[in-house]
Design a protein around this motif. Structure first.
Motif, short mmCIF file in Angstrom:
data_model
loop_
_atom_site.label_atom_id
_atom_site.label_comp_id
_atom_site.label_asym_id
_atom_site.label_seq_id
_atom_site.Cartn_x
_atom_site.Cartn_y
_atom_site.Cartn_z
N VAL A 79 8.53 12.43 0.66
CA VAL A 79 7.31 11.72 1.17
C VAL A 79 7.43 11.03 2.16
N GLU A 80 7.54 10.82 3.46
CA GLU A 80 7.38 9.33 4.04
C GLU A 80 6.26 8.92 3.98
N THR A 81 5.91 7.41 3.94
CA THR A 81 5.04 6.49 4.10
C THR A 81 5.34 5.42 5.39
N GLU A 82 4.63 4.71 5.97
CA GLU A 82 3.82 4.34 7.41
C GLU A 82 2.86 3.64 7.02
N TYR B 288 0.80 -1.17 0.00
CA TYR B 288 -0.16 0.01 0.78
C TYR B 288 1.05 1.22 0.16
N GLU B 289 1.67 1.01 1.12
CA GLU B 289 2.59 2.40 0.79
C GLU B 289 3.39 2.45 -0.54
N ARG B 290 3.69 1.61 -1.44
CA ARG B 290 4.38 1.81 -2.81
C ARG B 290 3.00 2.31 -3.52
N SER C 100 -7.23 5.05 1.65
CA SER C 100 -7.38 4.71 0.25
C SER C 100 -6.58 5.40 -0.81
N LEU C 101 -6.38 5.62 -1.48
CA LEU C 101 -5.81 6.34 -2.48
C LEU C 101 -7.06 7.44 -2.27
N ILE D 290 2.73 6.16 -2.79
CA ILE D 290 3.87 6.76 -3.55
C ILE D 290 3.86 7.06 -5.53
N ASP D 291 3.76 5.33 -5.69
CA ASP D 291 2.97 5.83 -7.12
C ASP D 291 2.23 6.92 -7.89
N TYR D 292 1.36 6.86 -6.71
CA TYR D 292 0.13 7.53 -7.14
C TYR D 292 0.14 8.99 -6.95
N LEU D 293 1.52 9.44 -5.80
CA LEU D 293 2.54 10.73 -6.13
C LEU D 293 3.04 10.99 -6.78
#
Length: 163
Positions: free
Chosen positions: A65-68, A6-8, A145-146, A11-14
């Motif tokens: 952007v950091e995702t957790e 979900y993190e990827r 969600s996205l 990141i792909d979306y952003l």
């Protein structure tokens, strides 16, 4: 069985949002081009800190952007000595995304994150003259969600447009 990141996905979306802004250079992953050393620490390349899951370099800002999806504050704290070193040449914008299933998920981690931002603000201003809002800023977002990334998408678009 293939695992789903979900993190990827976030990141792909952003990263796709950033493609509409050719002045932004996009970096991602753990390669040497997306790592930083704290001046004076002399870390070997493979031990240097990752600049985030997504880094966007514009003429006036570095947007990270950091995702957790597992909590933690290391992805915030690693920027403290970097900012204190005086090596940051442009305004540093940290956007930290926590994926949650409910409002209570990672609440302790998110509160600790906010507490640490306040300590960083105080220390960096008092000790180093590094001012929040002028030299750096940090924002925490939660999403399920996205579709819930709309707020970060708008902030990112404003920054990339130079507003």
């Amino acid at each position: 069985m293939t695992s789903f990141s979900y993190e990827r996905e976030a990141i792909d979306y952003l990263a796709a949002v950033a493609k509409g802004f050719p002045q932004a250079k996009v970096y991602r992953g753990q390669g040497a081009a997306n790592r930083f050393d704290v001046p004076g620490w002399n870390l070997p390349v493979l031990q240097r800190f990752q600049f985030g899951d997504l880094r966007l370099e514009t003429p006036g800002e570095t947007i990270i952007v950091e995702t957790e999806s597992a909590g933690g504050v290391t992805n915030l704290v690693k920027y403290w000595p970097f900012l204190a070193s005086g090596a940051v040449e442009k305004r540093l914008i940290l956007l930290h995304l926590f994926q949650v299933a409910s409002e209570g998920d990672y609440i302790a981690h998110r509160r600790l994150w906010g507490y640490l931002v306040e300590r960083m603000k105080e220390d960096l201003q008092t000790r180093c003259g590094v001012l929040y809002g002028q030299h750096w800023e940090a924002h925490l977002f939660t999403y399920r969600s996205l579709e819930e990334l709309e707020a970060i998408q708008h902030l990112l678009q404003e920054r990339l447009a130079g507003r």
